[in-house]
Design an enzyme around this catalytic site. Structure first.
Site, PDB file in Angstrom:
ATOM      1  N   CYS A  78       0.826  -1.212   0.000  1.00 43.71           N
ATOM      2  CA  CYS A  78       0.000   0.000   0.000  1.00 43.71           C
ATOM      3  C   CYS A  78       0.865   1.269   0.000  1.00 43.71           C
ATOM      4  O   CYS A  78       1.434   1.597  -1.025  1.00 43.71           O
ATOM      5  CB  CYS A  78      -1.011  -0.052   1.137  1.00 43.71           C
ATOM      6  SG  CYS A  78      -2.409   1.039   0.854  1.00 43.71           S
ATOM      7  N   HIS A 172      -3.058  -5.212   1.847  1.00 48.54           N
ATOM      8  CA  HIS A 172      -2.345  -5.403   3.121  1.00 48.54           C
ATOM      9  C   HIS A 172      -2.381  -6.865   3.574  1.00 48.54           C
ATOM     10  O   HIS A 172      -3.185  -7.208   4.440  1.00 48.54           O
ATOM     11  CB  HIS A 172      -3.033  -4.585   4.224  1.00 48.54           C
ATOM     12  CG  HIS A 172      -2.945  -3.111   4.054  1.00 48.54           C
ATOM     13  ND1 HIS A 172      -1.932  -2.356   4.604  1.00 48.54           N
ATOM     14  CD2 HIS A 172      -3.746  -2.239   3.403  1.00 48.54           C
ATOM     15  CE1 HIS A 172      -2.116  -1.091   4.306  1.00 48.54           C
ATOM     16  NE2 HIS A 172      -3.213  -0.990   3.581  1.00 48.54           N
ATOM     17  N   GLU A 174      -0.493  -8.211   5.563  1.00 50.22           N
ATOM     18  CA  GLU A 174      -0.075  -8.236   6.978  1.00 50.22           C
ATOM     19  C   GLU A 174      -1.275  -8.184   7.919  1.00 50.22           C
ATOM     20  O   GLU A 174      -1.138  -8.415   9.106  1.00 50.22           O
ATOM     21  CB  GLU A 174       0.912  -7.093   7.266  1.00 50.22           C
ATOM     22  CG  GLU A 174       0.352  -5.676   7.257  1.00 50.22           C
ATOM     23  CD  GLU A 174       0.209  -5.064   5.863  1.00 50.22           C
ATOM     24  OE1 GLU A 174       0.309  -5.799   4.858  1.00 50.22           O
ATOM     25  OE2 GLU A 174      -0.027  -3.842   5.780  1.00 50.22           O
TER      26      GLU A 174
END
Ligand code: GLN
Length: 198
Positions: A78, A172, A174
């Site tokens: 991002c 994302h 993560e």
């Protein structure tokens, strides 16, 4: 292999956890001396303008550019994708990037905060399983240069790209607890590049 996480702003802890789950040693990078310790670097999601400004203040801007130019494997999610792009559309006035990845990205391309969304995408890593992708004020890619491989798309817009040892996603990974993209970075992008240098 030691993998750094650029720890100036954004979802640093989530990236560290995902990387540790992939079995690598993780170093938070805030200073040039910490950058010198790592074989590869992850740039988190957050706010690309803030991360770039803090990188200037912490004396990291030129050292990171130099490492990328020398082939250090880097993954940006991002805001991290924006920081790796050679060209940004809808940039803040004077916004600078580390660059190295020959793409043009449009910031906040999918709309404002309320337009954040999740989607299941196919990711070209050889697996047929879809991957859950979380988009938060995400950029998309409007142009890819020669040698840039598109790994995932939303409609006609690339949202995951790779060029040699640089990987970038608009979304994302993560945040989902699925470590497939981090594993792809560690095993297919970073380890291969680091072995070639040794
Ligand atoms: N829109 C943000 C930027 O320009 C990126 C958002 C994110 O990383 N979730 O930096």
């Amino acid at each position: 292999m030691k993998v750094g996480v650029l720890a100036l702003q954004g979802d640093v802890r989530e990236h560290s956890q995902a990387l540790m789950a992939c079995g690598v040693e993780v170093v938070n990078v805030r200073r040039p001396a910490e950058l010198a310790l790592v074989d590869a670097l992850v740039m988190p999601g957050g706010e690309s303008t803030t991360i770039a400004q803090l990188a200037q203040i912490f004396g990291l801007f030129s050292p990171i550019r130099e490492r990328i130019a020398k082939g250090m494997p880097v993954y940006g999610s991002c805001a991290g994708m924006i920081l790796l792009a050679n060209e940004i559309l809808d940039a803040k006035a004077g916004q600078e990037t580390f660059g190295g990845l020959d793409i043009t990205v449009r910031r906040n391309a999918f709309g404002r905060q309320v337009d954040s969304f999740e989607s299941d995408l196919s990711f070209e890593d050889g697996s047929s399983e879809l991957i859950r992708a979380v988009f938060i004020r995400a950029p998309w890619v409007e142009r890819v240069g020669v040698g840039v491989q598109i790994l995932a798309q939303v409609g006609s817009h690339p949202v995951a790209v790779r060029s040699k040892s640089i990987l970038a996603t608009s979304f994302h990974p993560e945040l989902t607890g699925d470590h497939r993209i981090h594993r792809y970075f560690v095993e297919e992008v970073a380890r291969v590049a680091v072995q070639q240098v040794q």
